[in-house]
Design a protein around this motif. Structure first.
Motif, PDB file in Angstrom:
ATOM      1  N   MET A  56       0.840  -1.201   0.000  1.00 19.12           N
ATOM      2  CA  MET A  56       0.000   0.000   0.000  1.00 19.12           C
ATOM      3  C   MET A  56       0.872   1.247   0.000  1.00 19.12           C
ATOM      4  O   MET A  56       2.004   1.212   0.490  1.00 19.12           O
ATOM      5  CB  MET A  56      -0.910   0.012   1.238  1.00 19.12           C
ATOM      6  CG  MET A  56      -1.941  -1.072   1.286  1.00 19.12           C
ATOM      7  SD  MET A  56      -3.097  -0.842   2.670  1.00 19.12           S
ATOM      8  CE  MET A  56      -1.999  -1.145   4.082  1.00 19.12           C
ATOM      9  N   PRO A  57       0.349   2.354  -0.504  1.00 15.95           N
ATOM     10  CA  PRO A  57       1.098   3.613  -0.452  1.00 15.95           C
ATOM     11  C   PRO A  57       1.149   4.162   0.966  1.00 15.95           C
ATOM     12  O   PRO A  57       0.329   3.811   1.807  1.00 15.95           O
ATOM     13  CB  PRO A  57       0.292   4.540  -1.375  1.00 15.95           C
ATOM     14  CG  PRO A  57      -1.096   3.984  -1.345  1.00 15.95           C
ATOM     15  CD  PRO A  57      -0.935   2.498  -1.216  1.00 15.95           C
ATOM     16  N   LYS A  58       2.143   5.018   1.200  1.00 18.44           N
ATOM     17  CA  LYS A  58       2.319   5.747   2.478  1.00 18.44           C
ATOM     18  C   LYS A  58       2.775   4.835   3.622  1.00 18.44           C
ATOM     19  O   LYS A  58       3.704   5.169   4.346  1.00 18.44           O
ATOM     20  CB  LYS A  58       1.048   6.497   2.870  1.00 18.44           C
ATOM     21  CG  LYS A  58       0.632   7.553   1.876  1.00 18.44           C
ATOM     22  CD  LYS A  58      -0.581   8.318   2.354  1.00 18.44           C
ATOM     23  CE  LYS A  58      -1.004   9.375   1.349  1.00 18.44           C
ATOM     24  NZ  LYS A  58      -2.189  10.122   1.786  1.00 18.44           N
ATOM     25  N   LYS A  59       2.105   3.698   3.792  1.00 21.93           N
ATOM     26  CA  LYS A  59       2.487   2.768   4.869  1.00 21.93           C
ATOM     27  C   LYS A  59       2.034   1.374   4.472  1.00 21.93           C
ATOM     28  O   LYS A  59       0.852   1.157   4.175  1.00 21.93           O
ATOM     29  CB  LYS A  59       1.848   3.189   6.187  1.00 21.93           C
ATOM     30  CG  LYS A  59       2.267   2.355   7.383  1.00 21.93           C
ATOM     31  CD  LYS A  59       1.559   2.847   8.632  1.00 21.93           C
ATOM     32  CE  LYS A  59       2.023   4.243   9.026  1.00 21.93           C
ATOM     33  NZ  LYS A  59       1.354   4.727  10.229  1.00 21.93           N
ATOM     34  N   ASP A  60       2.962   0.403   4.421  1.00 20.29           N
ATOM     35  CA  ASP A  60       2.571  -0.932   3.980  1.00 20.29           C
ATOM     36  C   ASP A  60       1.910  -1.723   5.107  1.00 20.29           C
ATOM     37  O   ASP A  60       1.882  -1.305   6.266  1.00 20.29           O
ATOM     38  CB  ASP A  60       3.777  -1.694   3.420  1.00 20.29           C
ATOM     39  CG  ASP A  60       4.866  -1.939   4.443  1.00 20.29           C
ATOM     40  OD1 ASP A  60       4.558  -2.347   5.571  1.00 20.29           O
ATOM     41  OD2 ASP A  60       6.053  -1.736   4.103  1.00 20.29           O
ATOM     42  N   GLY A  61       1.346  -2.875   4.731  1.00 12.72           N
ATOM     43  CA  GLY A  61       0.608  -3.672   5.691  1.00 12.72           C
ATOM     44  C   GLY A  61       1.452  -4.213   6.826  1.00 12.72           C
ATOM     45  O   GLY A  61       0.987  -4.313   7.967  1.00 12.72           O
ATOM     46  N   PHE A  62       2.714  -4.576   6.535  1.00 14.67           N
ATOM     47  CA  PHE A  62       3.598  -5.053   7.595  1.00 14.67           C
ATOM     48  C   PHE A  62       3.794  -3.965   8.660  1.00 14.67           C
ATOM     49  O   PHE A  62       3.729  -4.230   9.862  1.00 14.67           O
ATOM     50  CB  PHE A  62       4.961  -5.445   7.023  1.00 14.67           C
ATOM     51  CG  PHE A  62       4.968  -6.760   6.289  1.00 14.67           C
ATOM     52  CD1 PHE A  62       4.272  -7.857   6.767  1.00 14.67           C
ATOM     53  CD2 PHE A  62       5.707  -6.905   5.117  1.00 14.67           C
ATOM     54  CE1 PHE A  62       4.286  -9.077   6.094  1.00 14.67           C
ATOM     55  CE2 PHE A  62       5.730  -8.117   4.439  1.00 14.67           C
ATOM     56  CZ  PHE A  62       5.019  -9.195   4.920  1.00 14.67           C
ATOM     57  N   THR A  63       4.076  -2.741   8.213  1.00 17.20           N
ATOM     58  CA  THR A  63       4.311  -1.637   9.147  1.00 17.20           C
ATOM     59  C   THR A  63       3.064  -1.350   9.973  1.00 17.20           C
ATOM     60  O   THR A  63       3.145  -1.150  11.188  1.00 17.20           O
ATOM     61  CB  THR A  63       4.737  -0.371   8.380  1.00 17.20           C
ATOM     62  OG1 THR A  63       5.911  -0.656   7.620  1.00 17.20           O
ATOM     63  CG2 THR A  63       5.042   0.775   9.340  1.00 17.20           C
ATOM     64  N   LEU A  64       1.910  -1.318   9.311  1.00 17.41           N
ATOM     65  CA  LEU A  64       0.659  -1.069  10.029  1.00 17.41           C
ATOM     66  C   LEU A  64       0.397  -2.169  11.056  1.00 17.41           C
ATOM     67  O   LEU A  64      -0.001  -1.888  12.193  1.00 17.41           O
ATOM     68  CB  LEU A  64      -0.503  -0.979   9.042  1.00 17.41           C
ATOM     69  CG  LEU A  64      -1.902  -0.804   9.633  1.00 17.41           C
ATOM     70  CD1 LEU A  64      -1.962   0.407  10.559  1.00 17.41           C
ATOM     71  CD2 LEU A  64      -2.942  -0.687   8.523  1.00 17.41           C
ATOM     72  N   ALA A  65       0.626  -3.412  10.677  1.00 16.13           N
ATOM     73  CA  ALA A  65       0.403  -4.520  11.611  1.00 16.13           C
ATOM     74  C   ALA A  65       1.326  -4.417  12.825  1.00 16.13           C
ATOM     75  O   ALA A  65       0.913  -4.684  13.957  1.00 16.13           O
ATOM     76  CB  ALA A  65       0.616  -5.853  10.900  1.00 16.13           C
ATOM     77  N   LYS A  66       2.586  -4.010  12.601  1.00  7.65           N
ATOM     78  CA  LYS A  66       3.514  -3.826  13.726  1.00  7.65           C
ATOM     79  C   LYS A  66       3.000  -2.762  14.681  1.00  7.65           C
ATOM     80  O   LYS A  66       3.080  -2.909  15.908  1.00  7.65           O
ATOM     81  CB  LYS A  66       4.894  -3.429  13.207  1.00  7.65           C
ATOM     82  CG  LYS A  66       5.687  -4.563  12.578  1.00  7.65           C
ATOM     83  CD  LYS A  66       7.039  -4.052  12.099  1.00  7.65           C
ATOM     84  CE  LYS A  66       7.845  -5.154  11.426  1.00  7.65           C
ATOM     85  NZ  LYS A  66       9.148  -4.659  10.922  1.00  7.65           N
TER      86      LYS A  66
END
Length: 228
Positions: A56-66
């Motif tokens: 995803m743009p701006k923030k990927d799913g891995f980062t959001l999940a963390k």
């Protein structure tokens, strides 16, 4: 209540299809277009399950999940991705994902996986005792009322909800972030300061019963303890 799902998907067509399909299947859905929007939505409300796209743009799913797992160990997460690489799957589960689906996928299969995860994770809440008694206190949650050895107190809504959380977790640490999200729906700095004011008031109410104390657990939250 309908289970609440947070869907974070940057593909507008897939996002709308997911939201509409799951809505028709009895879920309340919130659709966000990128990781930053998804993070803000998660902070503002409680969800029973998150469906996160990886790329995803701006923030990927891995980062959001963390970021979600930094404050919430319980809300289930399903990753959606066009990748099927073993290292990505391992990384997703290491972060704390509950499931992982590779695009293209079957909507029916996604629905079955959501149902299976929620069946495991959503616990039936036992009705809170009314009245609830502890030490020399009698607490009527449904009436927003606390009776101490010295007085009867009519509680505000937030005082009542905070007190219920403490009484549900006697001798256990109540995490600051968890309480904020449950009552204020947001763990922002200003809401945290507001909660501190309400806890100070509750401490005054409990001072009528010397055997009960609310301790501050630095870096974590608060704990209501019974003192012998």
């Amino acid at each position: 209540m309908k289970p609440r799902l947070l869907i974070v998907e940057d593909d507008p067509n897939l996002g709308e299809i997911l939201s509409e399909y799951l809505g028709l299947k009895g879920y309340e859905t919130t659709l966000m277009r990128d990781g930053e929007e998804g993070g803000r939505a998660f902070k503002k409300a409680e969800f029973d399950l998150c469906i996160l796209d990886l790329m995803m743009p701006k923030k990927d799913g891995f980062t959001l999940a963390k970021e979600i797992r930094a404050t919430d160990d319980d809300t289930p997460i399903i990753f959606l991705t066009a990748k099927s690489m073993k290292q990505d799957i391992i990384k997703g589960f290491t972060i704390g994902a509950d499931d992982y689906m590779t695009k293209p996928f079957s909507m029916e299969e996604l629905l079955l996986r959501i149902q299976a995860i929620l069946k495991r994770s959503i616990k039936k809440e036992e009705p809170f005792p009314n009245p609830f008694t502890i030490a020399g206190l009698v607490y009527y949650y449904q009436e927003n009322r606390l009776i101490t050895p010295k007085r009867e107190i009519n509680l505000t809504t937030k005082e009542n909800e905070l007190l219920k959380i403490f009484f549900e977790n006697v001798n256990k640490t109540v995490e600051r972030s968890s309480a904020l999200k449950k009552i204020w729906k947001d763990d922002s700095y200003f809401n945290a300061r507001s909660m501190d004011v309400y806890i100070a008031k509750i401490r005054k109410y409990l001072s009528d019963e010397p055997s009960l104390k609310i301790l501050t657990i630095h870096g974590e939250g608060f704990k209501l303890v019974e003192v012998n």
